[in-house]
Design a protein around this motif. Sequence first.
Motif, mmCIF file in Angstrom:
data_model
loop_
_atom_site.group_PDB
_atom_site.id
_atom_site.type_symbol
_atom_site.label_atom_id
_atom_site.label_comp_id
_atom_site.label_asym_id
_atom_site.label_seq_id
_atom_site.Cartn_x
_atom_site.Cartn_y
_atom_site.Cartn_z
ATOM 1 N N THR A 54 0.822 -1.206 0.000
ATOM 2 C CA THR A 54 0.000 0.000 0.000
ATOM 3 C C THR A 54 0.857 1.258 0.000
ATOM 4 O OG1 THR A 54 -1.748 -1.168 1.207
ATOM 5 C CG2 THR A 54 -1.831 1.235 1.221
ATOM 6 N N ASN A 55 1.895 1.253 0.803
ATOM 7 C CA ASN A 55 2.785 2.411 0.864
ATOM 8 C C ASN A 55 3.533 2.612 -0.462
ATOM 9 O OD1 ASN A 55 4.239 4.536 2.519
ATOM 10 N ND2 ASN A 55 5.976 3.269 1.876
ATOM 11 N N ALA A 56 3.944 1.502 -1.085
ATOM 12 C CA ALA A 56 4.663 1.594 -2.358
ATOM 13 C C ALA A 56 3.779 2.182 -3.450
ATOM 14 C CB ALA A 56 5.165 0.212 -2.774
ATOM 15 N N ILE A 57 2.533 1.742 -3.499
ATOM 16 C CA ILE A 57 1.603 2.255 -4.506
ATOM 17 C C ILE A 57 1.360 3.745 -4.280
ATOM 18 C CG2 ILE A 57 -0.770 2.109 -5.337
ATOM 19 C CD1 ILE A 57 -0.629 -0.916 -4.693
ATOM 20 N N ARG A 58 1.249 4.135 -3.011
ATOM 21 C CA ARG A 58 1.035 5.553 -2.695
ATOM 22 C C ARG A 58 2.246 6.392 -3.093
ATOM 23 N NH1 ARG A 58 0.929 5.064 2.383
ATOM 24 N NH2 ARG A 58 -1.268 4.462 2.531
ATOM 25 N N GLU A 59 3.452 5.880 -2.846
ATOM 26 C CA GLU A 59 4.667 6.628 -3.149
ATOM 27 C C GLU A 59 4.902 6.750 -4.647
ATOM 28 O OE1 GLU A 59 6.766 8.203 -1.120
ATOM 29 O OE2 GLU A 59 5.483 7.724 0.604
ATOM 30 N N GLY A 60 4.434 5.770 -5.433
ATOM 31 C CA GLY A 60 4.707 5.773 -6.866
ATOM 32 C C GLY A 60 4.069 6.917 -7.623
ATOM 33 N N GLY A 61 2.879 7.316 -7.210
ATOM 34 C CA GLY A 61 2.215 8.419 -7.889
ATOM 35 C C GLY A 61 1.892 8.096 -9.337
ATOM 36 N N LEU A 62 1.955 9.079 -10.202
ATOM 37 C CA LEU A 62 1.568 8.908 -11.604
ATOM 38 C C LEU A 62 2.665 8.261 -12.443
ATOM 39 C CD1 LEU A 62 -0.636 9.367 -13.675
ATOM 40 C CD2 LEU A 62 0.314 11.656 -14.107
ATOM 41 N N GLY A 122 5.927 7.242 -11.015
ATOM 42 C CA GLY A 122 6.881 6.473 -10.245
ATOM 43 C C GLY A 122 8.050 7.283 -9.718
ATOM 44 N N VAL A 123 8.815 6.645 -8.859
ATOM 45 C CA VAL A 123 9.968 7.315 -8.249
ATOM 46 C C VAL A 123 11.229 7.151 -9.081
ATOM 47 C CG1 VAL A 123 9.010 7.034 -5.933
ATOM 48 C CG2 VAL A 123 10.532 5.262 -6.860
ATOM 49 N N GLY A 124 11.164 6.350 -10.129
ATOM 50 C CA GLY A 124 12.326 6.153 -10.989
ATOM 51 C C GLY A 124 12.778 4.707 -11.004
ATOM 52 N N VAL A 125 13.354 4.304 -12.116
ATOM 53 C CA VAL A 125 13.814 2.921 -12.287
ATOM 54 C C VAL A 125 14.920 2.618 -11.283
ATOM 55 C CG1 VAL A 125 14.819 1.266 -13.883
ATOM 56 C CG2 VAL A 125 13.234 3.012 -14.728
ATOM 57 N N GLY A 126 14.729 1.570 -10.486
ATOM 58 C CA GLY A 126 15.715 1.145 -9.511
ATOM 59 C C GLY A 126 15.706 1.930 -8.218
ATOM 60 N N GLN A 127 14.808 2.919 -8.124
ATOM 61 C CA GLN A 127 14.783 3.768 -6.932
ATOM 62 C C GLN A 127 13.766 3.310 -5.885
ATOM 63 O OE1 GLN A 127 17.124 6.236 -6.687
ATOM 64 N NE2 GLN A 127 17.790 5.290 -8.618
ATOM 65 N N ALA A 144 5.913 -2.367 -9.637
ATOM 66 C CA ALA A 144 5.563 -1.615 -10.846
ATOM 67 C C ALA A 144 5.003 -0.243 -10.489
ATOM 68 C CB ALA A 144 4.556 -2.407 -11.675
ATOM 69 N N ALA A 145 4.119 -0.191 -9.494
ATOM 70 C CA ALA A 145 3.484 1.068 -9.113
ATOM 71 C C ALA A 145 4.487 2.035 -8.502
ATOM 72 C CB ALA A 145 2.346 0.802 -8.129
ATOM 73 N N GLU A 146 5.433 1.514 -7.692
ATOM 74 C CA GLU A 146 6.376 2.410 -7.029
ATOM 75 C C GLU A 146 7.411 2.963 -8.007
ATOM 76 O OE1 GLU A 146 8.979 2.507 -2.919
ATOM 77 O OE2 GLU A 146 9.005 0.665 -4.117
ATOM 78 N N GLU A 147 7.972 2.121 -8.859
ATOM 79 C CA GLU A 147 9.068 2.571 -9.715
ATOM 80 C C GLU A 147 8.592 3.195 -11.021
ATOM 81 O OE1 GLU A 147 12.316 -0.027 -10.225
ATOM 82 O OE2 GLU A 147 12.563 -0.399 -8.074
ATOM 83 N N TYR A 148 7.455 2.740 -11.541
ATOM 84 C CA TYR A 148 6.979 3.241 -12.834
ATOM 85 C C TYR A 148 5.651 3.990 -12.726
ATOM 86 C CZ TYR A 148 10.565 0.126 -14.647
ATOM 87 O OH TYR A 148 11.759 -0.508 -14.916
#
Length: 389
Positions: free
Chosen positions: A245-253, A255-260, A279-283
């Motif tokens: 849940t936290n990862a999906i929230r952090e990813g936004g529209l 993502g935070v970046g590949v490998g981040q 997928a949701a967090e990084e992309y």
Amino acid sequence: MTEMVYGTLPLRDGEPILPKWWRTIDRWSLTTVLILFGIGLLLGLAASPPLAERVGYPPFHFVTRQAVFGILAMAAMVVTSVMSPQLVRRLAVMAFAVSFVALILLPIFGSDFGKGATRWYSLGFASLQPSEFLKPLFVVVAAWMLAAAQELNGPPGRLWSFLLMTVIVFFLAMQPDFGQAALVLFGWGVMYFVAGAPLTLLIGMAGAVVAVGVFAYNNSQHFARRIDGFLNPEIDPTTQIGYATNAIREGGLFGVGVGQGEVKMSLPDAHTDFIIAVAAEEYGLALVLLIILLYAGLVLRSFLRLTRERDPFIRLAGIGLVSTIGVQAMINLGVAVRLLPAKGMTLPFISYGGSSVIASGIAVGMLLAFTRTRPQGEIGDLLAAGRKR
């Protein structure tokens, strides 16, 4: 382009197998599956190295294995899609018998690998989960029975398929594996409905499923723990659902970046059941929506082609296969965003897992075999001809 959209080109006598396969196959669905597998490898590169290092493997251990599984799955898909529907049915019946026996013998020879559910056979170099192969094979066998019941003086195929489904669901629930049991029940229910089951019967079955769920909740700590966790309004941030849940929230529209991403460092199942969180967090939401559109496209495209199919067996088997794939993807995504109770279920073609990927390849191969262009009158033309008589 016309034949890709409508699939109306006639077959040519004496044409070599591969050119005929390429001309008659549903290339849109084939391309969709290849893209999904490519996305799976991309996400595997992001999600699996931290886990590999924690367990003492080389960084790309799981990605390499997934690539091997994927090659086997693609080969199985292509070989199966070349076959005629009749040959697919015959081989599926034989393979189903083997998978069914393997499912029954799991309590004796199976292993739980410390996960509390005996679902696998340990082969030393890998593990084998019979239920993954049993799902698509059962769909074909049940479709054969249901189609035979529609023939004049045909066998009681509806009853036979119902009894077989009940036995399979029972053995899956005993592992316990309520997710796979639900998929088998759903696939059979869709085919039974399309075959002409009365709505009152389906409503009664839904009530029976609810009753069984209440019984399982009161008698299975494994099942009750999953339901209680889902109903609890507070999310424990140290659980897999909390991390996802936290990862999906952090990813936004985007993502935070590949490998981040950070979720792969904490989630033990980041490369399997919760790979959509990576997928949701990084992309970001962009990649998640693309994945959803790919699954939706595969389902809708297959439905459209199957509505023109006049053979009851092909129509039922194809609808059962694509419905099972679509619902499995929906359950995996629903668990990650906490719309459904936690359930150990892979995302077809994307999650890591040999049995899951290869079985999905076989399932799509059978679906492609059923949706290939064949020289036949369309079902609408047959109905119109019947009204003129």
